[in-house]
Design an enzyme around this catalytic site. Structure first.
Site, PDB file in Angstrom:
ATOM      1  N   LEU A  84       0.820  -1.212   0.000  1.00 37.61           N
ATOM      2  CA  LEU A  84       0.000   0.000   0.000  1.00 37.61           C
ATOM      3  C   LEU A  84       0.848   1.252   0.000  1.00 37.61           C
ATOM      4  CD1 LEU A  84      -2.713  -1.089   2.603  1.00 37.61           C
ATOM      5  CD2 LEU A  84      -2.864  -1.146   0.128  1.00 37.61           C
ATOM      6  N   GLY A  85       2.030   1.161   0.553  1.00 36.35           N
ATOM      7  CA  GLY A  85       2.879   2.347   0.595  1.00 36.35           C
ATOM      8  C   GLY A  85       4.204   2.005   1.245  1.00 36.35           C
ATOM      9  N   GLY A  87       7.737   3.971   3.256  1.00 37.00           N
ATOM     10  CA  GLY A  87       8.457   5.145   3.722  1.00 37.00           C
ATOM     11  C   GLY A  87       9.936   4.845   3.740  1.00 37.00           C
ATOM     12  N   ALA A  90       9.849   1.818   6.644  1.00 35.55           N
ATOM     13  CA  ALA A  90       8.858   0.751   6.736  1.00 35.55           C
ATOM     14  C   ALA A  90       8.012   0.671   5.475  1.00 35.55           C
ATOM     15  CB  ALA A  90       7.958   0.986   7.946  1.00 35.55           C
ATOM     16  N   VAL A  92       4.080  -0.646   4.176  1.00 36.72           N
ATOM     17  CA  VAL A  92       2.750  -1.061   4.613  1.00 36.72           C
ATOM     18  C   VAL A  92       2.136  -1.909   3.499  1.00 36.72           C
ATOM     19  CG1 VAL A  92       0.471  -0.334   5.383  1.00 36.72           C
ATOM     20  CG2 VAL A  92       2.481   1.023   5.991  1.00 36.72           C
ATOM     21  N   LYS A 107       2.267  -3.348   8.768  1.00 39.66           N
ATOM     22  CA  LYS A 107       3.408  -2.453   8.646  1.00 39.66           C
ATOM     23  C   LYS A 107       4.654  -3.244   9.011  1.00 39.66           C
ATOM     24  CE  LYS A 107       5.346   1.921  10.087  1.00 39.66           C
ATOM     25  NZ  LYS A 107       5.174   3.151  10.854  1.00 39.66           N
ATOM     26  N   ASP A 199       4.359  10.972  14.384  1.00 35.96           N
ATOM     27  CA  ASP A 199       4.443  11.228  12.946  1.00 35.96           C
ATOM     28  C   ASP A 199       3.047  11.569  12.426  1.00 35.96           C
ATOM     29  OD1 ASP A 199       5.559  11.593  10.472  1.00 35.96           O
ATOM     30  OD2 ASP A 199       5.632   9.457   9.972  1.00 35.96           O
TER      31      ASP A 199
END
Lengths: 585, 200
Positions: A84-85, A87, A90, A92, A107, A199
């Site tokens: 999903l994404g 960073g 990490a 997700v 995550k 965050d």
């Protein structure tokens, strides 16, 4: 019947196209004649989602070469589907939880506390899992597998605030007020659990289909006391409090600063600072935004603007001292009816009626099924009785037991028995006279919900005399059960039997939206007053006049007698509690 | 919810000749056609197979090698494949890979353990897909799939298992348009669901 065919064609298209579908709802809504077909389609959709995850995820054959930081295909009992994404630290993933039998967000943080204490990370994860709040993503668990720490949580379907603002510019004032209050309330829950978010930014706030804003993406190792030595600033610079750039540890006040910056962004439709470099941003943050929010949004309530400006004060001591203080400051903004958002309905923390558990008992044509459901709104909306006379009208007997249900067995439960996520529960009850029965659930946070009766259930009060009734009963032709959806502490149930309707509980029930096919089941939140009333009636001893102050919310159910099978000579209203242990590990 | 993109393998750059045409060329000795088939299928097949191979067996042989080797065996035995086209080839390869995986698992089970005693003949660690959906459901799916016609199996394999998009499938199977493929996939899904429902 054409509508039924349309529904099947829609589901076929969703599988073929790889679109998202709420299969629990589809199964609940489907007529009995189609339920087997819908169940098979759900199974195929799960297989398709698994394969799609394999095809679209990281190359499994590259993982060995990438070393241990590469995301595994299978992580513990979770199967990774889509990413999903990602960073800097990490990733997700959408993942399939084979225990909960549902999609979750996972995550994975290979770099979390490298060489650090697993125990501390796991403690933090458990603390996060204890936060049960409608505006905080539900954390199901945390663990370490193959050297990778992961936290799996509720998959919130919706758009992030970042995407909402990017696509539509600034929020309306009612939406911004709702965001302000819900996010502040979420921070109260996070901070009171001993955690920091650290965050908070628009990308970490998701608005779901019901309009609820949900705070997502807990980090790991961000607890204030977990930062040893000189901490490295972590977070998203645009929303980071200026003191964090000077290596001051994150704090509740730095979370509140981020809250203010998120609100500033939501109202202005742009970031508060225009710096294009990190040093420039740090300087801007020390001075505060150059633009005035009140100028950019002349329609914003001055009180809200003042609260945001206090939250983003460069000096921490000039901000609110706590999230609770912030939430209190926001309360007057709810006084404007035009700006007051509708409080979201939510399901109870752990127990929610979810699944059709037993086989179809009676074949009922779809038309009749739909007709019965549609006929209920008037009944659901009927006014609550004006009073609740609790008059002893002669002794009667009550026989009640909780059961754990499987497809082919019902196992009786005793007080203190353990349950696990996925367990399905029902209550078997028989009274020797026609009675109104209410089942309440209280979670460890002290939140109370009315599990029965519900407008959508076929089983309604009053229950007939001398009949074995299984609650919650059915919807249409399918028997339902309360399903344990997550772990965490103890579950208290309160079973109330009364010859007459209990006005306070009926009033809570009347707050539910009217029933319609496809609408998710909602539970009435039970007020303190309703539970306090129960203390003084029927089979529960009256509190003495000099009784000490009301117990803590977590113990609201604790003073009732335990449920223990059959009881004779019950007079008036009968209340018993039942406790199940639902540990989070 | 965001959706990822399909793997960006070299196949997407290759001209999308119908598989039946590639097979015909390959049978005539066209090395490029053979390579195109390999390039088109191997990356997706090995991802798919990675979900089917139990973890314990996977350590014995890289899944990618297993898939490539199987596909090569099929392709080098081209003369024995009845190219009925359109349809049939993918289902044939799929079954060949599954058979190869079963052989691998069987071999793993009979391999002596550290103490020289053969390890259990029971199913070793389940595959990731079994972990995700359960062995019973997987069996039901496979049995139901086997009742479909070959072109239907091909379509479902390409769309539901290998995640080719409709345009790619149209080109590979010689169908007229993406919409035609979409409708055909949905019809095949309906038949599969019906067959799975009967298995309950």
């Amino acid at each position: 019947m054409s509508a039924d065919r349309d529904a099947i064609e829609r589901l076929l298209a969703s599988i073929s196209d790889g679109a998202s579908t709420d299969w629990d709802q589809e199964l609940l809504q489907s007529p009995a004649a189609q339920r087997t077909q819908v169940a098979a389609l759900r199974d195929i959709a799960n297989i398709a989602a698994f394969n799609r995850g394999l095809q679209r995820g990281p190359d499994p054959f590259a993982s060995a070469a990438n070393g241990p930081s590469a995301a595994p295909r299978q992580w513990g009992h979770l199967m990774l589907l889509d990413r999903l994404g990602a960073g800097s630290q990490a990733e997700v993933h959408r993942a399939w939880d084979s225990v909960l039998q549902r999609e979750v967000a996972l995550k994975l943080d290979p770099a979390a506390a490298p060489g650090g204490s697993d125990e501390m990370l796991l403690r933090e994860g458990r603390a996060a899992a204890r936060i049960k709040h409608p505006n905080v993503v539900t954390v199901h668990g945390i663990d370490r597998h193959d050297g990778v720490v992961g936290m799996w949580m509720e998959l919130v379907r919706g758009d992030s605030l970042e995407r909402i603002v990017a696509g539509r510019s600034a929020l309306s004032i009612p939406d911004a007020l709702r965001l302000a209050r819900e996010l502040a309330s979420a921070l109260v829950a996070v901070h009171e659990a001993g955690l920091l978010h650290a965050d908070l930014k628009p990308a970490n706030v998701v608005r779901d289909a019901d309009g609820r804003f949900v705070l997502t993406d807990f980090g790991l190792g961000r607890r204030p006391w977990s930062q040893a030595g000189a901490p490295t600033p972590s977070g998203t610079p645009m929303y980071m409090a200026p003191e964090l750039f000077a290596s001051t540890p994150a704090s509740e006040r730095s979370d509140l600063y981020s809250w203010g910056m998120v609100l500033w962004f939501a109202l202005a439709g742009r970031h508060a600072f225009e710096a294009t470099s990190l040093p420039g941003l740090i300087e801007d943050a020390k001075r505060g935004p150059a633009a005035k929010l009140a100028t950019l949004r002349t329609d914003a309530p001055p009180a809200l603007v003042a609260i945001i400006e206090r939250a983003i004060a460069p000096a921490p001591e000039a901000r609110f001292a706590s999230a609770r203080e912030l939430a209190l400051a926001l309360e007057p903004t709810a006084a404007d009816p035009a700006a007051t958002p509708v409080a979201p309905k939510r399901t109870p923390r752990v127990l929610m009626l979810l699944a059709a558990v037993m086989t179809v008992v009676i074949a009922v044509v779809a038309q009749r099924y739909a007709g019965r459901l549609l006929s209920r709104p008037q009944e659901a909306a009927r006014p609550a009785p004006a009073s609740a006379p609790v008059v002893p009208t002669g002794a009667y007997t009550v026989d009640a037991s909780f059961f754990k249900r499987t497809a082919d067995a019902a196992t009786p439960l005793a007080n203190g028995d353990r349950v696990r996520p996925g367990d399905r529960l029902s209550l078997q009850i028989r009274a020797s006279r026609a009675s109104h029965v209410y089942v309440l659930n209280e979670d460890e946070q002290g939140e109370r919900y009315l599990l029965f009766p519900q407008p959508r259930f076929d089983t309604r009060n009053p229950l007939p005399a001398d009949s074995n009734m299984t609650l919650p009963g059915g919807i249409g032709t399918v028997e339902q059960a309360w399903t344990v959806t997550s772990a965490g502490g103890r579950e208290h149930f309160l079973v109330v039997v009364s010859p007459e309707p209990v006005a306070e509980l009926e009033a809570e029930l009347a707050t539910l939206a009217t029933a319609s096919p496809g609408r998710p089941i909602e539970y009435a939140r039970v007020s303190n007053g309703a539970v306090e009333l129960l203390r003084g009636v029927g089979g529960v001893s009256q509190l003495p006049a000099h009784a000490p102050a009301a117990p803590r919310r977590q113990e609201a159910f604790a003073e009732f007698k335990a449920l223990a099978g059959r009881e004779n000579a019950v007079q008036g209203t009968w209340v018993r509690q039942f406790v199940l242990v639902n540990p989070d590990h | 919810m965001s959706h990822g993109s399909p793997p960006d393998d070299e196949a997407s750059a290759a001209p999308l000749l119908a598989t039946v045409e590639l097979l015909r060329l390959a049978k005539e000795g066209d090395q490029q056609a053979l390579e195109q088939i390999l390039v088109r299928y191997v990356p997706r097949l090995r991802r798919w197979a990675s979900g089917r191979l139990p973890v314990r067996a996977r350590s014995l042989m890289d899944t990618g090698d297993l898939v490539q080797e199987t596909l090569m065996r099929v392709l080098t035995g081209l003369d024995r494949i009845e190219v009925r086209g359109p349809g049939g080839f993918q289902a044939y390869v799929r079954q060949a890979v599954l058979n190869r995986i079963r052989d691998e698992v069987r071999w793993t089970n009979r391999r002596p353990g550290p103490d020289g005693v053969p390890e259990s003949l029971e199913n070793p660690a389940p595959s990731p897909l079994e972990n995700a959906i359960g062995g019973d459901l997987l069996d039901r799916y496979e049995r139901a799939l086997a009742t479909l016609k070959e072109p239907e199996r091909d379509l479902l394999h390409l769309r539901i298992e290998l995640d080719f998009d409709y345009e790619e499938i149209a080109a590979m199977t010689g169908k007229s348009s993406r919409d035609a493929v979409r409708m055909a996939v949905q019809r095949a899904l309906a038949r599969l669901a019906e067959a799975m429902g009967h298995e309950r």
